[in-house]
Write an enzyme that holds these catalytic residues in place. Sequence first.
Site, PDB file in Angstrom:
ATOM      1  N   LYS A  87      -9.883  -2.189   1.624  1.00  0.00           N
ATOM      2  CA  LYS A  87     -10.196  -0.751   1.474  1.00  0.00           C
ATOM      3  C   LYS A  87     -11.607  -0.454   1.989  1.00  0.00           C
ATOM      4  O   LYS A  87     -11.851   0.625   2.523  1.00  0.00           O
ATOM      5  CB  LYS A  87     -10.065  -0.306   0.015  1.00  0.00           C
ATOM      6  CG  LYS A  87      -8.649  -0.374  -0.512  1.00  0.00           C
ATOM      7  CD  LYS A  87      -7.899   0.943  -0.350  1.00  0.00           C
ATOM      8  CE  LYS A  87      -6.419   0.702  -0.474  1.00  0.00           C
ATOM      9  NZ  LYS A  87      -5.518   1.720  -0.585  1.00  0.00           N
TER      10      LYS A  87
ATOM     11  N   LYS B 222       0.709  -5.059   5.799  1.00  0.00           N
ATOM     12  CA  LYS B 222       1.549  -4.491   4.735  1.00  0.00           C
ATOM     13  C   LYS B 222       1.891  -3.009   5.013  1.00  0.00           C
ATOM     14  O   LYS B 222       1.050  -2.273   5.531  1.00  0.00           O
ATOM     15  CB  LYS B 222       0.746  -4.600   3.423  1.00  0.00           C
ATOM     16  CG  LYS B 222       1.454  -4.110   2.191  1.00  0.00           C
ATOM     17  CD  LYS B 222       0.530  -4.218   0.982  1.00  0.00           C
ATOM     18  CE  LYS B 222      -0.322  -2.985   0.799  1.00  0.00           C
ATOM     19  NZ  LYS B 222      -0.032  -2.182  -0.386  1.00  0.00           N
TER      20      LYS B 222
ATOM     21  N   LYS C  13       1.404   3.494   1.909  1.00  0.00           N
ATOM     22  CA  LYS C  13       1.666   4.936   1.926  1.00  0.00           C
ATOM     23  C   LYS C  13       0.504   5.722   2.510  1.00  0.00           C
ATOM     24  O   LYS C  13       0.670   6.855   2.930  1.00  0.00           O
ATOM     25  CB  LYS C  13       2.045   5.442   0.531  1.00  0.00           C
ATOM     26  CG  LYS C  13       0.987   5.256  -0.537  1.00  0.00           C
ATOM     27  CD  LYS C  13       1.453   5.889  -1.831  1.00  0.00           C
ATOM     28  CE  LYS C  13       1.590   4.910  -2.979  1.00  0.00           C
ATOM     29  NZ  LYS C  13       0.411   4.122  -3.318  1.00  0.00           N
TER      30      LYS C  13
HETATM   31  N1  AQP Z   1       4.391  -2.998   1.377  1.00  0.00           N
HETATM   32  C1  AQP Z   1       4.711  -3.261   0.115  1.00  0.00           C
HETATM   33  N2  AQP Z   1       5.719  -4.110  -0.170  1.00  0.00           N
HETATM   34  C2  AQP Z   1       6.055  -4.374  -1.455  1.00  0.00           C
HETATM   35  N3  AQP Z   1       5.434  -3.818  -2.514  1.00  0.00           N
HETATM   36  C3  AQP Z   1       4.431  -2.964  -2.268  1.00  0.00           C
HETATM   37  N4  AQP Z   1       3.618  -2.261  -3.078  1.00  0.00           N
HETATM   38  C4  AQP Z   1       2.749  -1.543  -2.326  1.00  0.00           C
HETATM   39  N5  AQP Z   1       2.982  -1.756  -1.026  1.00  0.00           N
HETATM   40  C5  AQP Z   1       4.014  -2.640  -0.959  1.00  0.00           C
HETATM   41  C6  AQP Z   1       3.724  -2.264  -4.522  1.00  0.00           C
HETATM   42  O1  AQP Z   1       3.913  -0.918  -4.935  1.00  0.00           O
HETATM   43  C7  AQP Z   1       3.311  -0.762  -6.225  1.00  0.00           C
HETATM   44  C8  AQP Z   1       2.463   0.455  -6.268  1.00  0.00           C
HETATM   45  O2  AQP Z   1       1.375   0.322  -5.398  1.00  0.00           O
HETATM   46  P1  AQP Z   1       0.102   1.222  -5.602  1.00  0.00           P
HETATM   47  O3  AQP Z   1       0.430   2.626  -5.328  1.00  0.00           O
HETATM   48  O4  AQP Z   1      -0.446   0.992  -6.951  1.00  0.00           O
HETATM   49  O5  AQP Z   1      -0.972   0.700  -4.605  1.00  0.00           O
HETATM   50  P2  AQP Z   1      -0.908  -0.196  -3.342  1.00  0.00           P
HETATM   51  O6  AQP Z   1      -0.434  -1.567  -3.709  1.00  0.00           O
HETATM   52  O7  AQP Z   1      -2.262  -0.112  -2.701  1.00  0.00           O
HETATM   53  O8  AQP Z   1       0.214   0.524  -2.451  1.00  0.00           O
HETATM   54  P3  AQP Z   1       0.034   1.281  -1.072  1.00  0.00           P
HETATM   55  O9  AQP Z   1       1.355   1.863  -0.716  1.00  0.00           O
HETATM   56  O10 AQP Z   1      -0.596   0.350  -0.074  1.00  0.00           O
HETATM   57  O11 AQP Z   1      -0.967   2.442  -1.472  1.00  0.00           O
HETATM   58  P4  AQP Z   1      -2.294   2.874  -0.752  1.00  0.00           P
HETATM   59  O12 AQP Z   1      -1.922   3.133   0.683  1.00  0.00           O
HETATM   60  O13 AQP Z   1      -2.753   4.089  -1.484  1.00  0.00           O
HETATM   61  O14 AQP Z   1      -3.255   1.736  -0.910  1.00  0.00           O
HETATM   62  C9  AQP Z   1       2.532  -2.040  -6.516  1.00  0.00           C
HETATM   63  O15 AQP Z   1       3.284  -2.843  -7.392  1.00  0.00           O
HETATM   64  C10 AQP Z   1       2.417  -2.688  -5.178  1.00  0.00           C
HETATM   65  O16 AQP Z   1       2.334  -4.090  -5.255  1.00  0.00           O
END
Ligand code: AQP
Length: 332
Positions: A113, A195, A198
Site C-alpha cells: 500500500k 492479486k 477491488k
Molecule cells: N484476490 C483475492 N483472492 C482471494 N481472496 C481475496 N481477498 C482479497 N483479495 C483477494 C480476501 O477478501 C477479504 C476482504 O478483503 P479486504 O476488503 O479486507 O481487503 P483486501 O484483502 O486488501 O482486499 P482488496 O480487494 O485487495 O481490497 P483493496 O483493493 O481495498 O486493498 C479478505 O479475506 C481477503 O483476504
Amino acid sequence: MDKKIIFSGVQPSGNITLGNYLGAIKNWVDLQKDYSCRYAIMDMHSITVRQDPAQLRKRTLDLLKLYIACGIDPEENLLFIQSQAPAHAQLAWVLNCYTYMGELSRMTQYKDKCAQHADNINAGLFTYPVLMAADILLYQADLVPVGKDQMQHIEITRDIAGRFNALYGDVFKIPEGFLPKAGAKVMSLTEPTKKMSKSDENPKAYISILDDFNVIAKKIKSAVTDSEGVVEYREGDETKAGINNLLTIMAAVTGRAVEDIAADYAGKGYGAFKADVAEAVVEHIRPIREKYDSLSGNKDYLVSIYTKGAEKACAISERTLQKVYKKVGFVL
Ligand code: AQP
C-alpha cells in the site's frame, strides 16, 4: 454445546471482486451452519486509503446487501458496520501498545500500500493489522476465514493475543485462519502474477460481483494468458499464471478439480476455455445479483439489520473490552 465463533469482514473500499467473494465471502456462507458467525463491514479500515465520503456510505450499504445476497442469513448471523461498535477503536489503541514497530513494518500489505499510495503513507496504514487484531479478538473468534493475502495479519493477531495473554492471563482466544481449497488467491486478469484487488486502477484487472454480465464475459475472454495454447495447471510456473488463475476460478465456481477441468480442454484452444469460464462465472453470480437487486428498494430492512447488528456487536465487544481495561489497570 455452544457453536465455535467465526469473525471476518470486507472493506467497502470498492465493489467487491470475485477474489473477495471466492477468498472470503463464499466460505462464510458455507461455514455459517456450523459456526456462530460475526461478519462486519470494515469501514474504519477502508479510510487508510482516501475515500469519497458519499461513495463510502453507499458502498457500505451495498456491501451489506451483498453479504445477504451472497447467502449470509442475517437472522442467524451477526452482521454489522465496524464503526458502529466503538470498542474496535478502543481495543486497537490498547493493542497498539503491545505491538512492535518492527513486526508491523514487516507486513506485506503495508509495503504494497505504501508503494501504491506514496502520497499518503499514514499511520493508519501502518497500524491496520492492530485494528484487525482488535476486530477479531473482541469477539473471541475461533476461526477467521480470509484470503491468502490476509494470513500474515492473522499471524500477527495470534502473536499480539499470545503476548497479551502471557502478561495478563487468558483474556483472548487465539484464533486460527481458514483458507478455501480453491480461490484463496485470485489473481489480476491483466497482470496474473499480482492479486486481484477491488481498488485496482484498471477495471479490466478485476471482476466485480456488480459488473454487467457481458462485461464480466468480456474481461475473462480478454484475460492475459500465454502463447503456448495448452490448458494445463502448472503450480509456480509464472508463464502459466493466467491459465492457472482461470483454472482456479473455474474450480472454485464449479467445485471441480483443476486437473479434471484442464482434461476437458486437451487439444482445444484458449478461446473455448475462456468462454466456458466466463459462462460458469456469470451463472454462479446470477442468483447473487437477482437477490441483490431484490434488496435494492428495501432501505428500511437494511437499516433494521445494521441497527440490530450494532446493538449486539456493541454488547459482545464491550464485554471483552471491559476485561482488557481491567487487566491493564484502567479504573472502571
Ligand atoms: N484476490 C483475492 N483472492 C482471494 N481472496 C481475496 N481477498 C482479497 N483479495 C483477494 C480476501 O477478501 C477479504 C476482504 O478483503 P479486504 O476488503 O479486507 O481487503 P483486501 O484483502 O486488501 O482486499 P482488496 O480487494 O485487495 O481490497 P483493496 O483493493 O481495498 O486493498 C479478505 O479475506 C481477503 O483476504
